[in-house]
Enzyme design. Structure first.
Site, mmCIF file in Angstrom:
data_model
loop_
_atom_site.group_PDB
_atom_site.id
_atom_site.type_symbol
_atom_site.label_atom_id
_atom_site.label_comp_id
_atom_site.label_asym_id
_atom_site.label_seq_id
_atom_site.Cartn_x
_atom_site.Cartn_y
_atom_site.Cartn_z
ATOM 1 N N LYS A 53 -62.168 -77.892 29.798
ATOM 2 C CA LYS A 53 -63.160 -77.328 30.706
ATOM 3 C C LYS A 53 -64.459 -77.044 29.953
ATOM 4 C CE LYS A 53 -59.487 -75.379 33.549
ATOM 5 N NZ LYS A 53 -58.717 -74.243 34.047
ATOM 6 N N GLN A 97 -57.929 -68.023 32.537
ATOM 7 C CA GLN A 97 -56.904 -69.055 32.532
ATOM 8 C C GLN A 97 -55.536 -68.441 32.785
ATOM 9 O OE1 GLN A 97 -57.512 -72.310 32.431
ATOM 10 N NE2 GLN A 97 -55.372 -72.933 32.412
ATOM 11 N N ASP A 120 -62.815 -70.436 40.628
ATOM 12 C CA ASP A 120 -61.445 -70.946 40.796
ATOM 13 C C ASP A 120 -60.957 -70.780 42.242
ATOM 14 O OD1 ASP A 120 -60.079 -72.082 38.599
ATOM 15 O OD2 ASP A 120 -59.951 -70.137 37.582
#
Ligand code: GUN
Length: 291
Positions: A53, A97, A120
């Protein structure tokens, strides 16, 4: 006949080029899109995703604030970092994460992220907006799957889509989006409580596997000419491989012989998730202009 292999990597690069162009416009206006990327602990798979990412952000001309925390970091410390990032105007997106170490309550952490920075689409507010069809970020992996289906002109409206796996990150949001008027699919969501998964997948025009169970979906479980999307990324031990493991999806690659289209692992949905993430970061940065 062999399936057409769906090239997620190529589409992801195309999307990333578009994001880079948008990012250049923001740079001209004095805004550098910035995503804070928080990793707690040193799970090798998570570390590798996070690095992917961060690399994509850099290549698009964006900034990442790489925040690496020890595995024994306390929940309160993580919440305090998120509170600071929520306030920081130069940080447009916040990504924590998952999974987090077991001593940290994932729900508390996700809830703490400002929905305007929730690229997200994990917070309850973001998920609620998505379910109600309101404005907001769309979740990265589900929107990556939908973009790949569109790219290959796969008819979704009126199709029977069987999603296997009910995770909050993939299965449930994807099933939800597919049932909107925009996509108009008829959806069956299978999970570990499903009595006979194969009964459902054999009737599907499109099978989407997101279970975390290596090679769960076999050729006998799909109908002839079905479209099969493999979202799983599993590490299976392989002493003959240099790293001692190899990546394997939730779908037995032999389905290629029976499917009409097949999105494999690697090279399918993985790169699409990253492309959708950086697109959301650019959007978050753009939104900050209009405040
Ligand atoms: N863990 C597995 N997939 C994801 C993802 O898309 N975002 C975050 N934050 N964590 C993940």
């Amino acid at each position: 006949m062999s399936a057409i292999i769906m090239d997620g990597k190529a589409l992801a690069m195309k999307i990333r080029d578009g994001v880079k162009a948008k990012c250049n416009l923001l740079l001209e206006k004095g805004i550098t899109p910035c995503l804070a990327v928080i990793l707690v602990g040193n799970d090798p798979a998570s570390l590798s995703y996070v690095k992917g990412k961060e690399k994509a952000l850099a290549e698009a001309g964006m900034k990442s604030r790489d925040i690496r925390l020890f595995a024994d970091t306390q929940e309160a410390a993580l919440l305090s970092i998120i509170a600071d990032l929520n306030k920081d105007e130069s940080t447009h997106g916040i990504l924590v994460q998952l999974p987090l170490p077991h001593h940290i309550n994932e729900g508390n952490v996700i809830k703490a992220i400002n929905p305007e920075k929730d690229v997200d689409c994990f917070t309850p507010v973001s998920v609620g907006n998505m379910v109600l069809g309101r404005k907001g970020f769309l979740p990265c992996t589900p929107s990556g799957v939908l973009a790949l289906l569109r790219e290959y002109n796969i008819p979704i409206a009126g199709s029977h889509v069987v999603v296997v796996g009910r995770s909050n990150i993939v299965g449930r949001p994807l099933a939800n989006l597919l049932t909107t008027k925009e996509y108009n699919a008829t959806v069956t969501l299978c999970h570990t409580g499903t009595y006979d998964i194969s009964f459902h997948t054999r009737q599907a025009d499109i099978v989407i596997a997101a279970t975390g169970m290596p090679s769960l979906i076999t050729p006998g479980m799909i109908k002839e000419n079905a479209v099969v999307i493999d979202v799983g990324i599993n590490r299976v031990s392989d002493p003959s491989a240099k790293k001692g493991y190899r990546l394997c999806g939730d779908v037995d690659p032999a389905v290629e012989e029976k499917a009409s289209f097949f999105s494999p692992v690697p090279g399918g949905i993985g790169p699409m998730t990253i492309a959708m993430l950086i697109r959301n970061v650019a959007e978050a940065a753009g939104n900050s202009l209009n405040k």
